[in-house]
Motif scaffolding. Structure first.
Motif, PDB file in Angstrom:
ATOM      1  N   LEU A   1       0.844  -1.202   0.000  1.00 57.01           N
ATOM      2  CA  LEU A   1       0.000   0.000   0.000  1.00 57.01           C
ATOM      3  C   LEU A   1       0.874   1.245   0.000  1.00 57.01           C
ATOM      4  CD1 LEU A   1      -2.904  -0.891   2.460  1.00 57.01           C
ATOM      5  CD2 LEU A   1      -2.930  -0.824  -0.048  1.00 57.01           C
ATOM      6  N   ARG A   2       1.931   1.161   0.779  1.00 54.15           N
ATOM      7  CA  ARG A   2       2.878   2.274   0.843  1.00 54.15           C
ATOM      8  C   ARG A   2       3.511   2.496  -0.537  1.00 54.15           C
ATOM      9  NH1 ARG A   2       4.238   6.433   1.870  1.00 54.15           N
ATOM     10  NH2 ARG A   2       6.317   7.119   2.447  1.00 54.15           N
ATOM     11  N   GLN A   3       3.874   1.401  -1.177  1.00 57.51           N
ATOM     12  CA  GLN A   3       4.466   1.523  -2.514  1.00 57.51           C
ATOM     13  C   GLN A   3       3.469   2.136  -3.490  1.00 57.51           C
ATOM     14  OE1 GLN A   3       6.642  -1.907  -4.352  1.00 57.51           O
ATOM     15  NE2 GLN A   3       5.347  -1.556  -6.116  1.00 57.51           N
ATOM     16  N   LEU A   4       2.212   1.745  -3.359  1.00 56.05           N
ATOM     17  CA  LEU A   4       1.191   2.295  -4.241  1.00 56.05           C
ATOM     18  C   LEU A   4       1.093   3.803  -4.102  1.00 56.05           C
ATOM     19  CD1 LEU A   4      -1.964   0.005  -4.208  1.00 56.05           C
ATOM     20  CD2 LEU A   4      -0.414   0.482  -6.089  1.00 56.05           C
ATOM     21  N   SER A   5       1.167   4.275  -2.854  1.00 55.47           N
ATOM     22  CA  SER A   5       0.964   5.710  -2.687  1.00 55.47           C
ATOM     23  C   SER A   5       2.253   6.495  -2.933  1.00 55.47           C
ATOM     24  CB  SER A   5       0.409   6.013  -1.295  1.00 55.47           C
ATOM     25  OG  SER A   5       1.359   5.652  -0.328  1.00 55.47           O
ATOM     26  N   TYR A   6       3.404   5.881  -2.682  1.00 57.15           N
ATOM     27  CA  TYR A   6       4.647   6.615  -2.861  1.00 57.15           C
ATOM     28  C   TYR A   6       5.234   6.419  -4.250  1.00 57.15           C
ATOM     29  CZ  TYR A   6       9.410   8.247  -2.025  1.00 57.15           C
ATOM     30  OH  TYR A   6      10.592   8.926  -2.109  1.00 57.15           O
ATOM     31  N   GLY A   7       5.075   5.236  -4.801  1.00 58.22           N
ATOM     32  CA  GLY A   7       5.675   4.926  -6.095  1.00 58.22           C
ATOM     33  C   GLY A   7       6.800   3.918  -5.936  1.00 58.22           C
ATOM     34  N   LEU A   8       7.301   3.448  -7.080  1.00 57.63           N
ATOM     35  CA  LEU A   8       8.339   2.420  -7.050  1.00 57.63           C
ATOM     36  C   LEU A   8       9.658   2.932  -6.492  1.00 57.63           C
ATOM     37  CD1 LEU A   8       7.637   0.543 -10.397  1.00 57.63           C
ATOM     38  CD2 LEU A   8       7.598  -0.459  -8.128  1.00 57.63           C
ATOM     39  N   GLY A   9       9.724   4.233  -6.251  1.00 61.23           N
ATOM     40  CA  GLY A   9      10.912   4.810  -5.619  1.00 61.23           C
ATOM     41  C   GLY A   9      11.168   4.211  -4.245  1.00 61.23           C
ATOM     42  N   ILE A  10      10.200   3.505  -3.718  1.00 56.27           N
ATOM     43  CA  ILE A  10      10.360   2.868  -2.420  1.00 56.27           C
ATOM     44  C   ILE A  10      11.304   1.669  -2.525  1.00 56.27           C
ATOM     45  CG2 ILE A  10       8.523   1.123  -2.507  1.00 56.27           C
ATOM     46  CD1 ILE A  10       7.609   2.115   0.217  1.00 56.27           C
ATOM     47  N   THR A  11      11.543   1.209  -3.747  1.00 55.29           N
ATOM     48  CA  THR A  11      12.423   0.053  -3.954  1.00 55.29           C
ATOM     49  C   THR A  11      13.851   0.524  -4.237  1.00 55.29           C
ATOM     50  OG1 THR A  11      12.203  -0.005  -6.344  1.00 55.29           O
ATOM     51  CG2 THR A  11      10.492  -1.107  -5.072  1.00 55.29           C
ATOM     52  N   GLY A  12      14.751  -0.433  -4.404  1.00 58.53           N
ATOM     53  CA  GLY A  12      16.138  -0.088  -4.708  1.00 58.53           C
ATOM     54  C   GLY A  12      16.382   0.078  -6.195  1.00 58.53           C
ATOM     55  N   MET A  13      15.335  -0.100  -7.005  1.00 62.33           N
ATOM     56  CA  MET A  13      15.540  -0.023  -8.448  1.00 62.33           C
ATOM     57  C   MET A  13      15.814   1.414  -8.873  1.00 62.33           C
ATOM     58  SD  MET A  13      12.713  -2.654  -9.930  1.00 62.33           S
ATOM     59  CE  MET A  13      11.340  -2.339  -8.843  1.00 62.33           C
ATOM     60  N   SER A  14      16.353   1.542 -10.055  1.00 64.46           N
ATOM     61  CA  SER A  14      16.729   2.882 -10.506  1.00 64.46           C
ATOM     62  C   SER A  14      16.584   2.974 -12.019  1.00 64.46           C
ATOM     63  CB  SER A  14      18.178   3.159 -10.132  1.00 64.46           C
ATOM     64  OG  SER A  14      19.019   2.261 -10.823  1.00 64.46           O
ATOM     65  N   ARG A  15      16.873   4.147 -12.520  1.00 68.86           N
ATOM     66  CA  ARG A  15      16.912   4.412 -13.943  1.00 68.86           C
ATOM     67  C   ARG A  15      17.819   3.418 -14.664  1.00 68.86           C
ATOM     68  NH1 ARG A  15      19.026   7.225 -17.703  1.00 68.86           N
ATOM     69  NH2 ARG A  15      17.480   8.436 -18.827  1.00 68.86           N
ATOM     70  N   ASP A  16      18.874   2.995 -13.982  1.00 68.15           N
ATOM     71  CA  ASP A  16      19.855   2.137 -14.640  1.00 68.15           C
ATOM     72  C   ASP A  16      19.594   0.658 -14.410  1.00 68.15           C
ATOM     73  OD1 ASP A  16      21.823   4.122 -15.790  1.00 68.15           O
ATOM     74  OD2 ASP A  16      21.500   4.855 -13.759  1.00 68.15           O
ATOM     75  N   VAL A  17      19.226   0.306 -13.183  1.00 64.70           N
ATOM     76  CA  VAL A  17      18.820  -1.084 -12.929  1.00 64.70           C
ATOM     77  C   VAL A  17      17.310  -1.028 -12.727  1.00 64.70           C
ATOM     78  CG1 VAL A  17      19.128  -3.121 -11.512  1.00 64.70           C
ATOM     79  CG2 VAL A  17      21.026  -1.530 -11.825  1.00 64.70           C
ATOM     80  N   SER A  18      16.590  -1.139 -13.845  1.00 59.09           N
ATOM     81  CA  SER A  18      15.163  -0.820 -13.780  1.00 59.09           C
ATOM     82  C   SER A  18      14.288  -2.031 -13.460  1.00 59.09           C
ATOM     83  CB  SER A  18      14.712  -0.152 -15.076  1.00 59.09           C
ATOM     84  OG  SER A  18      15.268  -0.803 -16.179  1.00 59.09           O
ATOM     85  N   TRP A  19      14.898  -3.213 -13.386  1.00 59.02           N
ATOM     86  CA  TRP A  19      14.182  -4.370 -12.846  1.00 59.02           C
ATOM     87  C   TRP A  19      15.022  -4.909 -11.700  1.00 59.02           C
ATOM     88  CZ3 TRP A  19      13.212  -6.986 -18.248  1.00 59.02           C
ATOM     89  CH2 TRP A  19      12.034  -6.464 -18.813  1.00 59.02           C
ATOM     90  N   GLY A  20      14.356  -5.400 -10.655  1.00 61.77           N
ATOM     91  CA  GLY A  20      15.109  -5.888  -9.500  1.00 61.77           C
ATOM     92  C   GLY A  20      14.528  -7.156  -8.923  1.00 61.77           C
ATOM     93  N   LEU A  21      14.386  -7.132  -7.610  1.00 67.42           N
ATOM     94  CA  LEU A  21      13.958  -8.315  -6.875  1.00 67.42           C
ATOM     95  C   LEU A  21      12.637  -8.895  -7.394  1.00 67.42           C
ATOM     96  CD1 LEU A  21      15.085  -9.899  -4.512  1.00 67.42           C
ATOM     97  CD2 LEU A  21      13.738  -8.500  -2.958  1.00 67.42           C
ATOM     98  N   TYR A  22      11.671  -8.044  -7.679  1.00 67.80           N
ATOM     99  CA  TYR A  22      10.355  -8.543  -8.098  1.00 67.80           C
ATOM    100  C   TYR A  22      10.453  -9.370  -9.381  1.00 67.80           C
ATOM    101  CZ  TYR A  22       8.576  -4.858  -4.960  1.00 67.80           C
ATOM    102  OH  TYR A  22       8.317  -4.048  -3.889  1.00 67.80           O
ATOM    103  N   ILE A  23      11.077  -8.768 -10.395  1.00 69.77           N
ATOM    104  CA  ILE A  23      11.162  -9.464 -11.675  1.00 69.77           C
ATOM    105  C   ILE A  23      12.084 -10.684 -11.552  1.00 69.77           C
ATOM    106  CG2 ILE A  23      11.939  -9.218 -14.066  1.00 69.77           C
ATOM    107  CD1 ILE A  23       9.245  -7.974 -13.574  1.00 69.77           C
TER     108      ILE A  23
END
Ligand code: SF4
Ligand code: SF4
Lengths: 389, 271
Positions: free
Chosen positions: A31-53
């Protein structure tokens, strides 16, 4: 049949409660991710897929558990697998559900997920992946449930289910192939741009799925009256052995091509895994853990003495499962982004919310698996009880 | 008004792609739609838009005007965290712009030829764009004139396109970009985005539609005029044999980023 999942020992309910709590925690962070955005994860512009994928990619493999039982049982009439085929199918159901959930969790705009259906784009591999994954989920629920229902009534499974069983075999191959194509068709991501990507997915799938199944069988044997049968487990162990061996062989092939050709964009990804790049070494310990565990598992599996010992077989299967989780998960997905297209290294490590959400999805998968296994085992125990009278 | 013609354009684009299999019906609908919304007569049109970046010209000391104007008029948020950065046009050094093309000894040449200024980078508006190929919703699409565009209202944020683009030209809005925009600085002429969608350079499609060249090229000309130098950025129709860009490509040896990957980038660099 589902009512069977509603009665159980205290241990059963304790386990279910634990999973529910972990799911709840994951959900809160989601829920927190939904309201804040994927910025809550460690992913970035450069590593745009991470643990989930990474989980998605690995779990597509685990879903192969079904086909490795269905194929010998139905195509080769290998009766020994009769008792556990349903377990393979139900494990596949849980894995595919997790896969689909991880994709949704990874979307920046999950509220628009249906756009994939509203604007079907056959040129996108993701479109096909959605079709094959949902299809595989459907097939395994349908076949598993119908066959189990028939078993409960003590009758033969209805004839109409046969074609679905046969379709499910090539369909299983398709989920690995299509998922591999997500990666293998991208220009400029040389770590993934390899024709043996699909074979690699298949081989590691045939190792990780059955390995988890063996572990599940051990647990069921310990806590229920259901016995999968020694021969079934040993046959599965052999499947794991050879699939794992082929899997490692394929990784070695990649290493040869990269390091002998010395083409830089093929070399640096592996260099990043083995020793790190420009002083960035986050994945190095993981990669070495993969190598140690995979070699260990192969030694334990190939040696008949250790393979025949259930305790050691359990260790070997855990080693297979964990090592492939590293290799097909983080190792495969994250490394593909490092270095980035501009030849710069930006590393990735997951954040706590990301880890907890991931754990929540796994718990959901295990819960589904627990409930389905509970039903299956109850039916089988009943059958065994009646047979004994 | 602009908004509605843009939407309508998207509809037609979507329909025409769908219509590959059912040409007649969809085709007539698309024609009907284009009648109702006639394009601005001032609009700049081309068979194939392209850019030439003349690195010999060199940017005047520390000039970042093109980046600033682009990001301002497109409401691109300024985010200091490199992980969440959104960029449409940016710079990097030669060996990062053209990885694999540097050697131990080219450094001096690069120093001299580029006069110390880094290379300007942006979406290449590839003729064979992998980002468009992989997108599962057609939120990324290629126009007839070659511009690769984004529909922010359709993108699901799967980031397949970011994995597909070999040039690092795409950015996801990892959080709400509006948090980084001061209300008084927001340009009402261009939409702001929400969190969770991907964005990138659009060759100023919204400006071309009203007869203006891309903002980066325009400001580059102005800066060069003032400094009495040649502009770095040039823009035009490469399919038109008489265009300035075509003339430059004819007269000079140009290189494109990672042309061996076959994406057919339409940003040409002169060194
Ligand atoms: S540069 Fe990247 S984003 Fe731009 S068109 Fe080419 S592949 Fe797509
Ligand atoms: S992130 Fe958006 S534009 Fe990119 S592939 Fe996914 S839906 Fe398409």
């Amino acid at each position: 049949m589902i009512e069977k999942a509603l009665v159980g020992s205290r241990r059963y309910w304790g386990w279910v409660a634990l999973l529910l709590v972990l799911m709840g925690i994951g959900f809160l962070f989601y829920l927190r991710q939904l309201s804040y955005g994927l910025g809550i994860t460690g992913m970035s512009r450069d590593v745009s897929w991470g643990l989930y994928i990474a989980q998605f990619t690995f779990l597509v493999g685990v879903a192969a558990s079904a086909v490795m039982l269905v194929l010998p049982y139905y195509l080769h009439n290998y009766k020994v697998f009769g008792r556990i085929t349903i377990l393979g199918e139900f494990l596949a159901v849980a894995s595919v559900l997790m896969c689909l959930t991880f994709i949704i969790v990874d979307l920046g705009r999950p509220d628009r997920a249906f756009n994939v259906l509203l604007y079907p784009s056959p040129n996108s591999i993701l479109f096909w992946d959605m079709i094959v994954l949902n299809g595989y989920l459907f097939l395994n629920i349908l076949v598993g449930w119908t066959v189990l229902g028939a078993e409960r009534k003590g009758v033969k499974p209805p004839k109409w289910v046969k074609p679905f069983i046969y379709i499910s075999i090539p369909w299983a191959i398709s989920i690995h192939t299509v998922t591999a194509f997500i990666y293998a068709g991208l220009p400029g991501r040389s770590f993934w741009l390899t024709a043996i990507m699909a074979p690699r997915f298949l081989s590691s799938a045939f190792a990780s799925g059955p390995a988890l199944l063996i572990l599940a069988c051990f647990i069921l044997r310990k806590f229920t009256r259901f016995d999968p049968g020694r021969e079934a487990i040993q046959t599965l162990a052999k499947i794991v052995t050879y699939a794992m061996a082929i899997s490692i062989f394929f990784v070695l092939m990649e290493l040869f091509t990269a390091f002998y050709s010395k083409v830089p964009e093929h070399v640096y990804h592996f260099k990043y895994l083995f020793v790190g790049l420009d002083g960035h070494t986050t994945l190095v310990p993981w990669w070495w853990a993969f190598m140690v565990l995979s070699v260990l598992s192969l030694i334990l599996l190939f040696n008949p003495k250790t393979r025949n010992n259930d305790a050691i077989l359990g260790v070997a299967c855990a080693a297979v499962f964990i090592s492939l989780w590293i290799e097909k998960g983080l190792g495969l997905v994250v490394t593909g982004f490092i270095p980035n297209p501009l030849d710069r290294v930006f590393e990735y490590s997951p954040t706590w919310p990301e880890v907890l959400i991931t754990l929540g999805v796994w718990s959901m998968g295990f819960l589904v698996m627990t409930i389905l296994y509970k039903v299956a085992v109850s039916v089988k125990e009943e059958g065994a009880g009646e047979a004994a009278h | 008004m602009m908004e509605s013609s843009r939407r309508n354009f998207l509809k037609i684009a979507g329909l025409s792609v769908l219509g590959i299999g059912s040409g007649a019906v969809v085709g007539s609908r698309a024609r009907g739609a284009s009648k109702a919304f006639s394009p601005n007569p001032e609009a700049l049109t081309a068979k194939r838009w392209a850019m030439v970046v003349d690195l010999r010209a060199g940017c005047p000391d520390g000039c970042k005007e093109c980046i600033e104007v682009c990001h301002r008029i497109h409401n691109v948020p300024k985010i200091d965290n490199p992980k969440e950065e959104v960029k449409w046009i940016w710079t990097d050094f030669y060996e990062h712009a053209f990885p694999g093309m540097e050697s131990r000894y080219t450094e001096e040449f690069v120093e001299e030829a580029l006069q110390g200024s880094p290379v300007i980078l942006l979406c290449n508006h590839c003729d064979n764009p992998p980002c468009v190929r992989v997108c599962p919703t057609k939120a990324t699409f290629r126009r007839k004139d070659g511009i690769v565009m984004m529909d922010y209202h359709r993108c699901i944020g799967c980031r397949f396109c970011m994995a597909g683009c070999p040039f690092g030209a795409r950015s996801l809005n990892w959080t709400d970009p509006r948090r980084y925009l001061k209300p008084e600085e927001v340009t009402p002429d261009y939409p702001t985005r929400t969190r969770g969608v991907v964005e990138k350079c659009n060759f100023c499609a919204e400006r071309l539609a009203v007869g203006k060249i891309p903002a980066c090229v325009e400001i580059c000309r102005k800066v060069a005029e003032k400094a009495g130098t040649e502009p770095v950025l040039h823009f035009g129709d490469v399919e038109d044999a008489d265009s300035e860009v075509r003339e430059m490509i004819r007269a000079h040896h140009t290189i494109r980023r990672k042309s061996h990957l076959g994406t057919m980038p339409q940003v040409y660099y002169i060194l």
